[in-house]
Every structure is written in C-alpha cells, then in structure tokens.
Design an enzyme around this catalytic site. Structure first.
Site, PDB file in Angstrom:
ATOM      1  N   TYR A  32       0.776  -0.778  -0.079  1.00 12.44           N
ATOM      2  CA  TYR A  32      -0.037  -0.077   0.349  1.00 12.44           C
ATOM      3  C   TYR A  32       1.168   1.308   0.080  1.00 12.44           C
ATOM      4  O   TYR A  32       1.127   1.830   0.931  1.00 12.44           O
ATOM      5  CB  TYR A  32      -0.688  -0.402   1.553  1.00 12.44           C
ATOM      6  CG  TYR A  32      -2.527   0.029   0.522  1.00 12.44           C
ATOM      7  CD1 TYR A  32      -3.464   0.013   0.121  1.00 12.44           C
ATOM      8  CD2 TYR A  32      -2.638   1.705   1.140  1.00 12.44           C
ATOM      9  CE1 TYR A  32      -3.775   0.522  -0.345  1.00 12.44           C
ATOM     10  CE2 TYR A  32      -3.718   2.262   0.801  1.00 12.44           C
ATOM     11  CZ  TYR A  32      -4.913   2.386  -0.137  1.00 12.44           C
ATOM     12  OH  TYR A  32      -6.377   2.141  -0.454  1.00 12.44           O
ATOM     13  N   HIS A  37       7.233   5.578   0.999  1.00 12.35           N
ATOM     14  CA  HIS A  37       7.850   4.511  -0.005  1.00 12.35           C
ATOM     15  C   HIS A  37       8.583   4.902  -0.889  1.00 12.35           C
ATOM     16  O   HIS A  37      10.006   4.378  -1.142  1.00 12.35           O
ATOM     17  CB  HIS A  37       7.096   3.454  -0.106  1.00 12.35           C
ATOM     18  CG  HIS A  37       6.599   2.945   1.396  1.00 12.35           C
ATOM     19  ND1 HIS A  37       4.565   2.656   1.557  1.00 12.35           N
ATOM     20  CD2 HIS A  37       5.934   1.731   2.496  1.00 12.35           C
ATOM     21  CE1 HIS A  37       4.753   2.462   2.268  1.00 12.35           C
ATOM     22  NE2 HIS A  37       5.861   1.916   3.072  1.00 12.35           N
ATOM     23  N   GLN A 152      11.655   1.463  15.309  1.00 13.96           N
ATOM     24  CA  GLN A 152      12.166   0.783  14.266  1.00 13.96           C
ATOM     25  C   GLN A 152      13.270   0.674  13.838  1.00 13.96           C
ATOM     26  O   GLN A 152      13.951  -0.338  13.736  1.00 13.96           O
ATOM     27  CB  GLN A 152      10.880   0.565  13.113  1.00 13.96           C
ATOM     28  CG  GLN A 152      11.493  -0.487  12.520  1.00 13.96           C
ATOM     29  CD  GLN A 152      10.509  -0.876  10.679  1.00 13.96           C
ATOM     30  OE1 GLN A 152       9.466  -1.191  10.962  1.00 13.96           O
ATOM     31  NE2 GLN A 152      10.330   0.289   9.771  1.00 13.96           N
TER      32      GLN A 152
HETATM   33  O1  PAF Z   1       7.921  -0.645   8.190  1.00  9.73           O
HETATM   34  C1  PAF Z   1       7.685  -1.661   7.407  1.00  9.73           C
HETATM   35  O2  PAF Z   1       6.523  -1.264   6.809  1.00  9.73           O
HETATM   36  C2  PAF Z   1       7.287  -2.837   8.470  1.00  9.73           C
HETATM   37  O3  PAF Z   1       7.192  -3.144   9.758  1.00  9.73           O
HETATM   38  C3  PAF Z   1       8.602  -3.415   7.653  1.00  9.73           C
HETATM   39  C4  PAF Z   1      10.231  -3.220   8.259  1.00  9.73           C
HETATM   40  C5  PAF Z   1       8.824  -3.707   6.219  1.00  9.73           C
HETATM   41  C6  PAF Z   1       8.666  -4.799   8.167  1.00  9.73           C
HETATM   42  O4  PAF Z   1       7.448  -5.598   8.210  1.00  9.73           O
END
Ligand code: PAF
Length: 279
Positions: A32, A37, A152
C-alpha cells in the site's frame, strides 16, 4: 521488473546479479505504497545497481488486537509505483512461504520496551524476525527505512550491529502532506473529520521544535505538545516521550541528541510521528 513470489527464485536472481558484481538495494515494505515509500525507492535507485522492494504484510509483527486482514492492500497499484520508480524486482511472498511453523525469532531487548513497544509488546520481535529473514533471502548491500518509524530504525540498526549483518542501513526523512500530516499507509483509515483532526500531530511537532532547547526539562516540551493534542476532541494520546536518540530510553533534561516521539489515536487509527533534536 520481475515479480518473485518464492524465496528460491529470489535467491537465484540475487546470485546471478551478485556474480556480475552488481550491488543490491532493498526497500522492505508492507505494501500500500505512498510517497514515503516512493522516496525510499528513489534513494535506493540512486545508490544501487539492482533495486528490490519487498511487499509482505507480516503477521508476526501485528498484535492480537490488530486485524491483519483489514490492512490495506493494492498489489496492482504498488507494482506500478515500483516499476515507475525503476525497481528491478518485487519480492512478494505469501505468509506460507515466509513462515512454516516458525520456532526461531529475533528479539531485541531494552530498545523495544519503550515508546511503541509499550503498547505493542510483541511488535518489534516480529519486525526484527521478518527483517532478518528478508536480509538472509535478499542479501542486500543496503536497506532503506523511513525515519517516521524512528524506533524501528534504531532497533534495526542495533540488530544489524549486534548480529553482524553485512548490510548498510539507510534512514530516509519523513515525507509529509502539504498540511504536515506524515505519509502513512494508515492514513487511508481516516474519515474527513479525522484527517483534519490529525493535523494536531504536526502542529504539536512544530510547537515542540519551537520550545525545545539545550537544558530544557523534557516534561516542559511534552506538556506543551500534550496541550495541543488534548485540545483536539477526536485525538487521544498514546504517548509523547523524549528519549535518547540511540538507546530509546527516556531523558529528563535535554543534554544530548534526543528523539521526541509520539503515538496518537485519531478515532480508531493509531498514528505515529516524531522529530529529532541535536545538541
Ligand atoms: O515499516 C514497515 O513497513 C515494516 O515494519 C517492515 C520494516 C517492512 C517489516 O515488516
């Protein structure tokens, strides 16, 4: 652009490219795709010979109360975005390809216990596990992650250091809508009213950036930001914290580089955002 659904065909292609001395960049995603991204893929395109995007809605990182089936998906659209941005391959396994009765997980201690880890206690174990698997499958030279997910990013950096993964982790700036809302796949859940209400998050960040300075108590920054969020009836704070930029542990006074991170429910949607402050 090639689309790989299996680990085997991905490894074969990677082996072939590596034999030719080509560098591999990976952008791990749950699909998505949005402009955030897009900026990772663009950066990856500039810095690597081969660009891979993984699209996998990872079941191990979602909590028991989170409905994975409802996570937004649009493979056709995602695949067009990847191909328009010059990606060479998409790796999009299904859950059965990635997990067969898994017994081994990758976990990280202290770093995952604060901020989002508090309200999502198993989340980062799932993230570390799937990212490790992706690194083992794709063997990228570089991997790209957004700074919006600052915890993260810090966790993945530490995991790579601790477990000696041979990959460079590249953090990329948060992409925002014109009105300040950080791009997120979850924004699609917001109604029109909630979208308007969610602007309190970027307003709080702006205000936080105005008041923060070396020597100020963290509580003063947090109080200022909380006041803005609390004045929005549709918003409910999960947390606003000032933490050490590397260890993710709370700091009382701003005397070193910090991350000011927040999670806010707008309606039922949990949105995260942050800013960094360097001394
Ligand atoms: O940030 C994300 O979209 C997710 O946590 C990742 C790094 C793709 C791992 O599933």
């Amino acid at each position: 652009m090639q689309v790989f659904k299996t680990i085997k065909e991905t490894r074969q292609a990677i082996k072939y490219w590596k034999k030719q001395g080509l560098t591999i960049g990976l952008v791990p995603t749950m699909g998505y795709l949005h402009e955030g991204h897009g900026s990772l893929i663009e950066r990856c395109r500039k810095e690597n010979d081969i660009v891979g995007v993984s699209i996998f809605v990872n079941p191990t990182q979602s909590g028991a109360n989170e409905d994975l089936a409802k996570y937004p998906r649009d493979f056709e659209r995602d695949s067009k975005i990847c191909s328009d941005l010059g990606a060479d391959f998409i790796f999009c396994p299904d859950a059965g390809e990635m997990y067969i009765d898994p017994q081994a997980y990758v976990n990280i201690n202290t770093l995952s216990e604060t901020l989002c880890g508090k309200s999502r206690p198993t989340h980062f174990k799932g993230v570390c596990t799937v990212v490790s698997k992706l690194f083992n499958i794709v063997s990228p030279d570089r991997a790209y992650f957004g700074e919006k997910d600052a915890q993260q990013l810090a966790i993945i950096r530490k995991m790579v250091e601790d477990l000696n993964f041979d990959v460079e982790i590249v953090g990329c700036p948060t992409v925002r809508e014109k009105n300040g809302l950080a791009k997120s796949s979850r924004n699609v859940y917001l109604s029109d009213d909630e979208r308007k209400a969610s602007l309190c998050i970027s307003k709080a960040i702006k205000k936080g950036l105005n008041v923060i300075h070396s020597g100020i108590e963290s509580s003063e920054v947090i109080d200022t930001m909380e006041a803005i969020i609390n004045s929005e009836p549709l918003a409910k704070i999960d947390y606003i914290s000032v933490v050490d930029a590397k260890t993710m542990q709370p700091v009382e006074k701003i005397q070193k580089d910090v991350l000011v991170a927040m999670a806010v429910y707008v309606g039922k949607t949990r949105l995260i955002d942050n800013f960094s402050y360097s001394i």
